[in-house]
Motif scaffolding. Sequence first.
Motif, short mmCIF file in Angstrom:
data_model
loop_
_atom_site.label_atom_id
_atom_site.label_comp_id
_atom_site.label_asym_id
_atom_site.label_seq_id
_atom_site.Cartn_x
_atom_site.Cartn_y
_atom_site.Cartn_z
N LEU A 1 0.96 -1.20 -0.13
CA LEU A 1 -0.09 -0.13 0.03
C LEU A 1 0.87 1.25 0.11
CD1 LEU A 1 -3.43 0.75 1.39
CD2 LEU A 1 -1.68 2.16 2.17
N VAL A 2 0.62 2.13 -0.82
CA VAL A 2 1.49 3.27 -1.28
C VAL A 2 0.51 4.49 -0.98
CG1 VAL A 2 2.73 4.55 -2.81
CG2 VAL A 2 2.87 2.19 -2.84
N SER A 3 0.90 5.54 -0.02
CA SER A 3 0.28 6.75 0.47
C SER A 3 1.08 7.89 -0.07
CB SER A 3 -0.30 6.72 1.70
OG SER A 3 -0.56 7.93 2.17
N GLU A 4 0.68 8.85 -0.75
CA GLU A 4 1.29 10.07 -1.01
C GLU A 4 0.52 11.29 -0.70
OE1 GLU A 4 2.49 9.42 -5.17
OE2 GLU A 4 3.93 7.97 -4.61
N ALA A 5 1.06 12.27 -0.42
CA ALA A 5 0.34 13.75 -0.15
C ALA A 5 -0.01 14.29 -1.50
CB ALA A 5 1.16 14.63 0.26
N LYS A 6 -1.08 14.87 -1.59
CA LYS A 6 -1.52 15.64 -2.90
C LYS A 6 -0.97 16.95 -2.87
CE LYS A 6 -5.94 13.23 -4.09
NZ LYS A 6 -7.25 13.62 -4.53
N ASP A 7 -0.74 17.34 -1.80
CA ASP A 7 0.13 18.72 -1.61
C ASP A 7 0.99 18.54 -0.41
OD1 ASP A 7 1.29 21.19 -1.41
OD2 ASP A 7 -0.89 22.21 -1.07
N LYS A 8 2.07 18.56 -0.66
CA LYS A 8 3.25 18.21 0.29
C LYS A 8 3.64 19.32 1.16
CE LYS A 8 5.83 14.20 -1.74
NZ LYS A 8 7.13 13.80 -2.14
N GLU A 9 3.04 20.60 0.66
CA GLU A 9 3.33 21.74 1.53
C GLU A 9 2.02 21.89 2.58
OE1 GLU A 9 6.10 23.47 0.84
OE2 GLU A 9 6.67 22.02 -0.53
N GLN A 10 1.18 21.31 2.28
CA GLN A 10 -0.16 21.27 3.06
C GLN A 10 0.17 20.77 4.43
OE1 GLN A 10 -3.62 19.58 1.43
NE2 GLN A 10 -4.62 19.89 3.44
N GLU A 11 0.02 21.46 5.51
CA GLU A 11 0.17 20.76 6.88
C GLU A 11 -1.13 20.24 7.29
OE1 GLU A 11 1.16 23.66 10.00
OE2 GLU A 11 3.05 24.18 8.85
N ARG B 1 -10.03 10.02 1.90
CA ARG B 1 -11.39 10.73 1.84
C ARG B 1 -11.48 12.17 1.97
NH1 ARG B 1 -13.43 7.30 4.88
NH2 ARG B 1 -13.55 8.50 6.83
N GLU B 2 -10.59 12.83 2.77
CA GLU B 2 -10.51 14.35 3.02
C GLU B 2 -9.73 15.17 1.93
OE1 GLU B 2 -9.26 14.93 6.89
OE2 GLU B 2 -11.08 13.79 7.80
N ASN B 3 -9.44 14.13 1.00
CA ASN B 3 -8.51 14.54 -0.38
C ASN B 3 -7.18 15.16 0.14
OD1 ASN B 3 -8.90 14.59 -3.14
ND2 ASN B 3 -9.32 17.06 -3.08
N VAL B 4 -6.74 14.54 1.05
CA VAL B 4 -5.15 14.98 1.53
C VAL B 4 -4.37 13.84 0.85
CG1 VAL B 4 -3.61 15.39 3.56
CG2 VAL B 4 -6.06 16.17 3.46
N LEU B 5 -4.56 12.61 0.91
CA LEU B 5 -3.82 11.68 0.51
C LEU B 5 -4.10 11.16 -1.16
CD1 LEU B 5 -3.16 9.73 3.81
CD2 LEU B 5 -1.75 11.66 2.84
#
Length: 747
Positions: free
Chosen positions: A220-230, A259-263
């Motif tokens: 399972l691979v998880s990445e940030a949609k926006d790495k600058e977002q805290e 689901r929160e569109n962060v990952l």
Amino acid sequence: MLFDVSDVRKEGDVLIEQDMNNVSDEAARRERQMMIGQIAKELGLSERQVGQAAGLLDEGNTIPFIARYRKEMTGELDENSLRDIEERLSYLRSLGERKREVIRIIEEQGKLTDELRGQIVGAVKLQEVEDLYRPYRQKRKTRASVAKEKGLEPLADWIMEQRRGGNPEAEAGKYADPAKGVESVEQALQGAQDIIAESIADDAAVRSWVRQYTASQGILVSEAKDKEQESVYENYYSYREPVHKMPPHRILAINRGERENVLKVGIEVDAACIHAHITRKLIKGPSPVKELLEAVAEDAYKRLIAPSVEREVRGEMTEKGENQAISIFSGNLRSLLLQPPVKGRRVLGVDPAYRTGCKLAVVDETGKLLEVAVTYPTPPHNKKREAAEKFKELIAKYGIQLIVIGNGTGSRETEQFTAETIAEIGDPGLAYLIVNEAGASVYSASKLAQEEFPDLDVAERSAASIARRVQDPLAELVKIEPKAIGVGQYQHDVSQRHLDESLKAVVESAVNHVGVDVNTASPSLLSYVAGINSTIAKNIVKYREENGSFKNRKQLQKVPRLGAKSYEQCIGFLRIPEGENTLDHTPIHPESYDVVSRLFKELGLALSQIGSKELAPVLAAQNPEELAARLDVGVPTLRDILESLQRPGRDPREELPPPIFRTDVLKIEDLAPGMELQGTVRNVIDFGAFVDIGIKNDGLVHISQLSSSFVKHPMDVVSVGDNVTVWVLSVDLKKGRVSLTMRPPRE
């Protein structure tokens, strides 16, 4: 005419119908026996146990009733085992219905073979049935269905024959017909490949293998949609972990981040290995179409199999996470509900707040509301002197022995103020307690609370609920929707239907374990008694109000809607402390009262001795096996009767240690590594336990710090409400976090 032909026809129809019914009944019996055998094997039980439990459940008996009063029949199965049987039985019956439906649909298509029927009948999982049904399912328009409409299915069959001779292009040329929408040889070959690819994707064995391989070998691979977002998901901005190793709480955390569109989340797997497997299954040997089929295998996996299998595997992962989250919530809830009641004390309940002030509610030893008030000791008002005077006035007026503070907004400032006020009063018998107020606001705004306290506002009702929570946690907490009681993890991320069902079962189990005083119980409490629904619960209270307290259990048979079956299920869990029959204050079911009479006659005792000090040792000295044989009663039933008679009216919660009462407040600045403290477990989760040590935020005992030996899960060591000794590991003043350990420091 000696007889009417129509009569013969009618008789024949009846006989045929009877034969069909007999066949149907026999098939149903075989199916039921297969289910029982499968469940017994899965749960490690005997077929007799499962069969008896299934029969009792089918007759409408409740699980608490079966577990308590039908032990001889089930081999003393506990509630957990009975719920497992009920759940598996429901699943397998639904599976059986689905199998019959699938067989019917395929048979109507004229495509059902004996081999396929056998595969469907032998499937043990719904997924297996759906895989077998997949090729026959009505599909929306696909590339394969379009190719079939263009008449390319014979070309696909020719390719699948994999002849050693022949030319694919030449064969495809026979199907190139612009009038049918096939513009070229290439289009003809592509269409045939699409048909074969869909056939591969619909193959049950292929899908099963790919699904198993993905689950066991996938990452399972998880990445940030926006790495600058805290965000709280920063740990998963660049994260990889084998699918089969992921713990449930991490699965749900990553799902929430997605689901929160962060990952952005997906599963990586060795596609080359899967291609090789499909190719081995597909290609029989050297042929002119080998390269075509290799391309088909790759396309079938990448375009058709991989996306759906990834969804299925992630669905299984989510189900694993949800089941664990619900299990943890259920375990924590049971521990919370079974906290020991603090009896015989007048309590001052405090619902803390800032702007609107602290609402106060005084209740007597029975929970009766005596007075409400409001004070403003917290910011922005800071009227501590006036608040202290009001506290002292109420404490003196009602003889308050315990102040209970909710742990909501402003609780620690209120706690500091309360500790200072107690110090000023100087009464050693006066203490305070912080309680989890989760759900208090839900209760106070409910219709039930409005009926109970029509003249109070929402916050005042909340203060009364907080006060009553320590007097009888079970009686008060059953008024609140179980999932609103915050002792879980990720409870908002799981199937709410499954959560509701599981938590309701936990509350039901706890209520019946303790037993209910039928003369004081609220409708909310009564509705969780086995066999009693909300209508019957209200009718019991109404009958009580109109006719006075119940004097014996038999009177309950006069309650409207409480029929014979409901009476049988509930009566053993209802208590009448001051009743005409001492046995009515015990868990002994009325069906066993005759056994008690014969028992006392056998031992030369009088029923009037029940509850006396001299009776308990006499009963404790008996051999249940020998005595049961003489009385012609089951050993488990007699064992329960002997235990109940030794301690009639016993509340099992009273055997637990009482909560920790405090008289002084502790600040995070007072803490130092190595300091020993007493605390109360507030929540247990997958990776540890949160412990209230008297500061603003609960400290965390990580799973690795719960014991000096290996801990598989925190619930194996601690439960909500446990009083524990902890030592401070570290303090983070900036974040307000405290790490604790339950491993004693070395001498």
